[in-house]
Design an enzyme around this catalytic site. Structure first.
Site, PDB file in Angstrom:
ATOM      1  N   ASP A 141       0.783  -1.364  -0.028  1.00  0.00           N
ATOM      2  CA  ASP A 141      -0.090   0.109  -0.024  1.00  0.00           C
ATOM      3  C   ASP A 141       0.855   1.363   0.191  1.00  0.00           C
ATOM      4  OD1 ASP A 141       0.682  -0.763   2.613  1.00  0.00           O
ATOM      5  OD2 ASP A 141      -1.047   0.284   3.507  1.00  0.00           O
TER       6      ASP A 141
ATOM      7  N   GLU B  34      -0.638  -2.071   5.159  1.00  0.00           N
ATOM      8  CA  GLU B  34       0.217  -1.817   6.515  1.00  0.00           C
ATOM      9  C   GLU B  34       0.109  -0.428   7.081  1.00  0.00           C
ATOM     10  OE1 GLU B  34       3.238  -1.096   8.958  1.00  0.00           O
ATOM     11  OE2 GLU B  34       3.153  -0.013   7.267  1.00  0.00           O
TER      12      GLU B  34
HETATM   13 NI    NI Z   1       6.459   1.104   5.499  1.00  0.00          NI
END
Ligand code: NI
Length: 387
Positions: A76, A134
């Site tokens: 991401d 994340e």
């Molecule tokens: Ni990172």
């Protein structure tokens, strides 16, 4: 030199990275990235499934039975505007790969391609998790772990590219916390306003708030074992507008870092007690939002020494370093619920090498020469683990 090193698809890997960098996607919205990854893995002959809508799990079974190792990359991007002048800068306004997850994805794809080419000689199974989200609490790793699809894995490794470290160097915490947990709270205190000259008619939220801030200074100093890393910092305190008015409310927020789960829970309980008791003492009410974010990444001794030895084998002793604990946090921590883990840092280039902007900075850049060293380390670690 290992014969497989010439099989690393260096040019393609860099092209993949440029593609991801130009087309960044936010956490939980990695649709195109996941599709790209899935198609690539399948073209290497790796079976894929989707643990969640925007994550991809690849499985490569060697010809012989053996252990299973999982490699992880996060995919991401961040909700921010890139300011770099890279020719492949983000084409999406307000979204950018300024944490290097584009590089992690490209590196792991190249690793997957190299290992797929060695399928016949692999003793065991390699799994590849291309993880979503994340950057956004509660994170994608937790969701993937909870699917149960990773059960049976014997070790998990992951890497993060890091500017301000020598290009292509590998840094590993040999045992214990590689990152801290990153928790925090938001607290609204409701008192009762009055004239500054008539405090007896009010409930002063500034007094309640400052008592809470003061007492919080005892949490680490009196409840945590000396020497253990723990931080409680109130970073925000707002109340009042004028010298002669006792305000009716106060607000504060705090950041809390720990490396030990027991301490983490103990600190949370103690802070809640302090807030509750202090508000009661002064007759104030409150609204507390205590946020547990990612736990600390705890590196396993055996897996870390395997990574260190493997990195030295392919990079040379002078490119592998012992890492200090990072004050960042990472949802890679959750994979420890599946198997022992090791998280490593890959040097993305120092300030002298032109890469002095930290992760999450709008000018974040890394040296692409580093990627191949990441691939070498991942591949050699897998080979040594399955040996
Ligand atoms: Ni990172």
């Amino acid at each position: 030199m290992k014969s497989w090193i010439k099989d690393i698809p260096v040019e393609e890997m860099i092209a993949w990275r440029h593609h991801f960098h130009q087309h960044p996607e936010l956490s939980f919205k990695e649709y195109e990235t996941a599709k790209f990854v899935e198609e690539k893995l399948q073209s290497f002959g790796i079976e894929t499934i989707r643990p969640t809508e925007t994550s991809v799990l690849g499985t490569l079974k060697g010809n012989k039975e053996g252990k299973t190792i999982l490699l992880r990359a996060d995919m991401d991007a961040l909700p921010m505007q890139e300011e770099s002048t890279l020719p492949f800068a983000s084409e999406v306004k307000g979204v950018a790969h300024t944490c290097g997850h584009d590089t992690h994805t490209a590196i792991l794809l190249a690793t997957a391609q190299v290992l797929a080419g060695m399928k016949d000689s692999l003793n065991g199974t390699v799994k590849f998790i291309f993880q979503h989200a994340e950057e956004l609490n509660p994170g994608g790793a937790k969701e993937i772990v909870e699917t149960g699809l990773l059960n049976g894995v014997d070790a998990v490794i992951g890497l993060h590219i890091m500017p301000n470290l020598k290009t292509g160097s590998i840094h590993v915490m040999p045992e214990g916390p590689a990152t801290t947990s990153a928790d925090g709270f938001y607290l609204h205190i409701q008192g009762k306003g009055s004239h500054g000259s008539m405090p007896q008619n009010g409930i002063d939220p500034i007094i309640v708030g400052t008592q809470i801030v003061n007492q919080m200074q005892t949490v680490v100093s009196r409840y945590v074992t000396p020497g253990e890393l723990a931080v409680v910092s109130v970073g925000e305190f707002k109340s009042g507008d004028a010298p002669n008015i006792i305000p009716d409310k106060a607000f504060m927020s705090a950041s809390i870092r720990t490396v030990n789960e027991e301490t983490r829970q103990k600190i949370a309980a103690r802070i809640k007690e302090i807030i509750d008791n202090t508000c009661q003492t002064y007759g104030a009410t409150y609204d507390l939002d205590y946020i547990f974010s990612y736990p600390a990444v705890i590196n396993d001794k055996n897996i870390s020494s395997l990574v260190i030895d493997s990195a030295k084998e392919v990079l040379g002793d002078d490119m592998v370093f012992e890492a200090a604990i990072s004050s960042g946090s990472e949802d890679f921590a959750y994979y420890r619920q599946v198997a022992p883990i090791c998280f490593m840092w890959l040097g993305g280039g120092t300030a002298e090498e032109g890469c002095g902007f930290a992760n999450h900075h709008p000018n974040f850049t890394v040296k692409e020469e580093a990627f191949v060293e990441g691939v070498k380390t991942e591949v050699q670690t897998v080979l040594n683990f399955l040996k």
